[in-house]
Write a protein that holds these residues in place. Sequence first.
Motif, short mmCIF file in Angstrom:
data_model
loop_
_atom_site.label_atom_id
_atom_site.label_comp_id
_atom_site.label_asym_id
_atom_site.label_seq_id
_atom_site.Cartn_x
_atom_site.Cartn_y
_atom_site.Cartn_z
N MET A 112 28.92 62.17 25.94
CA MET A 112 27.64 62.82 26.24
C MET A 112 27.12 62.53 27.64
SD MET A 112 27.00 64.62 23.59
CE MET A 112 25.27 65.07 23.79
N GLY A 113 27.90 61.80 28.42
CA GLY A 113 27.49 61.51 29.79
C GLY A 113 28.25 60.31 30.31
N ALA A 114 28.28 60.14 31.61
CA ALA A 114 29.00 59.02 32.21
C ALA A 114 28.42 58.72 33.58
CB ALA A 114 30.49 59.33 32.32
N TYR A 115 28.69 57.52 34.05
CA TYR A 115 28.28 57.17 35.42
C TYR A 115 29.34 56.27 36.04
CZ TYR A 115 26.63 52.85 33.22
OH TYR A 115 26.55 51.67 32.50
N THR A 116 29.33 56.21 37.35
CA THR A 116 30.27 55.40 38.12
C THR A 116 29.59 54.90 39.38
OG1 THR A 116 32.34 55.45 39.40
CG2 THR A 116 31.21 57.55 39.15
N PRO A 117 29.79 53.63 39.78
CA PRO A 117 30.65 52.64 39.12
C PRO A 117 29.95 51.98 37.93
CG PRO A 117 29.61 51.68 41.06
CD PRO A 117 29.19 53.12 41.04
N ALA A 118 30.74 51.30 37.10
CA ALA A 118 30.20 50.56 35.95
C ALA A 118 29.91 49.13 36.39
CB ALA A 118 31.19 50.58 34.81
N LEU A 119 28.64 48.76 36.41
CA LEU A 119 28.24 47.43 36.89
C LEU A 119 28.83 46.33 36.03
CD1 LEU A 119 26.49 46.10 39.09
CD2 LEU A 119 24.61 46.07 37.44
N VAL A 120 29.07 46.61 34.76
CA VAL A 120 29.60 45.60 33.85
C VAL A 120 31.01 45.16 34.28
CG1 VAL A 120 30.61 47.24 32.20
CG2 VAL A 120 29.88 44.96 31.41
N GLN A 145 34.05 64.03 35.89
CA GLN A 145 33.08 64.76 36.71
C GLN A 145 32.38 63.85 37.72
OE1 GLN A 145 34.01 65.29 33.56
NE2 GLN A 145 32.94 67.01 32.62
N PRO A 146 31.76 62.75 37.33
CA PRO A 146 31.14 61.88 38.35
C PRO A 146 32.15 61.19 39.25
CG PRO A 146 30.83 60.95 36.15
CD PRO A 146 31.36 62.33 35.96
N ILE A 147 33.34 60.85 38.71
CA ILE A 147 34.35 60.20 39.55
C ILE A 147 34.84 61.15 40.63
CG2 ILE A 147 36.69 59.24 39.58
CD1 ILE A 147 36.09 57.90 36.90
N MET A 148 35.07 62.42 40.28
CA MET A 148 35.51 63.40 41.28
C MET A 148 34.43 63.64 42.33
SD MET A 148 38.64 64.23 40.82
CE MET A 148 38.99 62.59 40.19
N CYS A 203 28.07 69.81 32.42
CA CYS A 203 27.86 68.42 32.84
C CYS A 203 27.17 68.46 34.19
CB CYS A 203 29.17 67.66 32.93
SG CYS A 203 28.96 65.91 33.34
N VAL A 204 25.94 67.94 34.23
CA VAL A 204 25.12 67.97 35.44
C VAL A 204 25.25 66.62 36.13
CG1 VAL A 204 22.81 68.33 36.37
CG2 VAL A 204 23.53 69.55 34.30
N CYS A 205 25.76 66.63 37.36
CA CYS A 205 26.05 65.39 38.10
C CYS A 205 25.21 65.28 39.36
CB CYS A 205 27.53 65.33 38.48
SG CYS A 205 28.66 65.23 37.08
N ALA A 245 26.51 55.86 44.03
CA ALA A 245 26.75 55.98 42.59
C ALA A 245 26.66 57.45 42.19
CB ALA A 245 25.70 55.17 41.83
N CYS A 246 27.23 57.77 41.05
CA CYS A 246 27.10 59.13 40.53
C CYS A 246 26.92 59.07 39.02
CB CYS A 246 28.33 59.97 40.87
SG CYS A 246 28.13 61.73 40.44
N LEU A 247 26.05 59.94 38.52
CA LEU A 247 25.78 60.01 37.08
C LEU A 247 25.86 61.46 36.63
CD1 LEU A 247 23.24 58.05 34.98
CD2 LEU A 247 23.16 60.55 34.86
#
Length: 433
Positions: A232-240, A299-302, A388-390, A332-334
Amino acid sequence: MNKILVIGCGGREHALAWRLSLSTTTSHVYVAPGNPGTATEKNVSNIDIAVSDYQGLIEFCLSKAIDLVVVGPEQPLCDGIVDKMTQAGINCFGPSAKAAQLEGSKTYSKQFLEKYNIPTAAYASFTTIEPALKYLQQQNSYPIVIKADGLAAGKGVVIAQDFKQAHHAVDAMLAGNVFGKAGCQIVIEEFLQGQEASFIVIADGTNFMPMATSQDHKARDDGDKGPNTGGMGAYTPALVVDDAVYQKTIETIIKPTIKGMLLDDCPFVGFLYAGLMIDDLGNPKVLEFNVRFGDPETQPIMMRLQSNLDELCLAAINKNIAKQNIQWDQRACLGVVLAEKGYPDAYQTGSIITGLDHNTVHSDKKIFQAGTKIEHDNLVTNGGRVLCVCALGSDIQQAKTKAYEYASSISWDTKYNRTDIGDKDLSHKSQIQ
């Protein structure tokens, strides 16, 4: 200059085709079959060939002298499209059918992890109901995870909170045929606590190059509630994934996997995606392997990738990835997925989508289309996950604000989305501070 074919029709394929079209070494990108979004991109053309028409795809590649094929979805990879294309003399980026079992069979994957001492959850696999239920009755800890063994479009996982739910899931998969052939065998495994992350590398069979880290959101509803979805969504980079977790993942998961596949006589070439669970001590374990780029992580990685993706893929095919460099936008991208209400269960399609401006190009935000089609000159919904809206931002918070503002300008009658994409990162950041 490379002529490229992207296979698939979702948001992942839109993002891959778009990024490939921006490469300085690409002349044209074809997408089979593509979607209305890919049709709007400069130097990109949709081709009316089904993903499953492997002979038709091969004939197209030969007729157009295609230099590189990039496969988006998992099914063609598990069906052996790379083997078929390679036999025809076509450069096709992805794993062989044998190597694709890492995603195609959960049982194969778990046995592989166990064989090479790669950290993962304890498990057992079953093909009949009674032994599965007996195993569940012996378990003292819930929740517990039940997975369809085969491909189920990212939705073949049930997290059962008690024996009753677990019993229902086992019945549905093994007797109810809810996932068809994919559910003829199941894996029952312990529920791992922690934070999830997606760790994706480009592998050439011997060496690999890590991509940007990311975090997906599988559950449909806010707070990670509701049924599992394709994402349902993603972001990059992952701080964890801090430096310590990053190195542990490389040393205890990625390197042993690439080496193990080589030892098993099925060298892995392609995008290797390790879905991780990272515990409170920063120890990563493998939740699952995918043998292609994730959706919606792609999508956010690209959006952040600045290198020529075609050159990286060709280098991997030619077993030369170790000599490549990769450049990233430091922002960052979300990405937030706009879906049809009801997804992943029953949902309607055919709603007219308003608010998309195909003529405006933004440097810091973009919409990737997935479940859409053109009907009577209108863009309408045609799937569970629609868009997917980035957006790029100086950090996750700014990227989230921009992505949700952009998403609010798009509407249809039954639009649905999570409102908390990225909040895990923001919470993790506040805990560190």
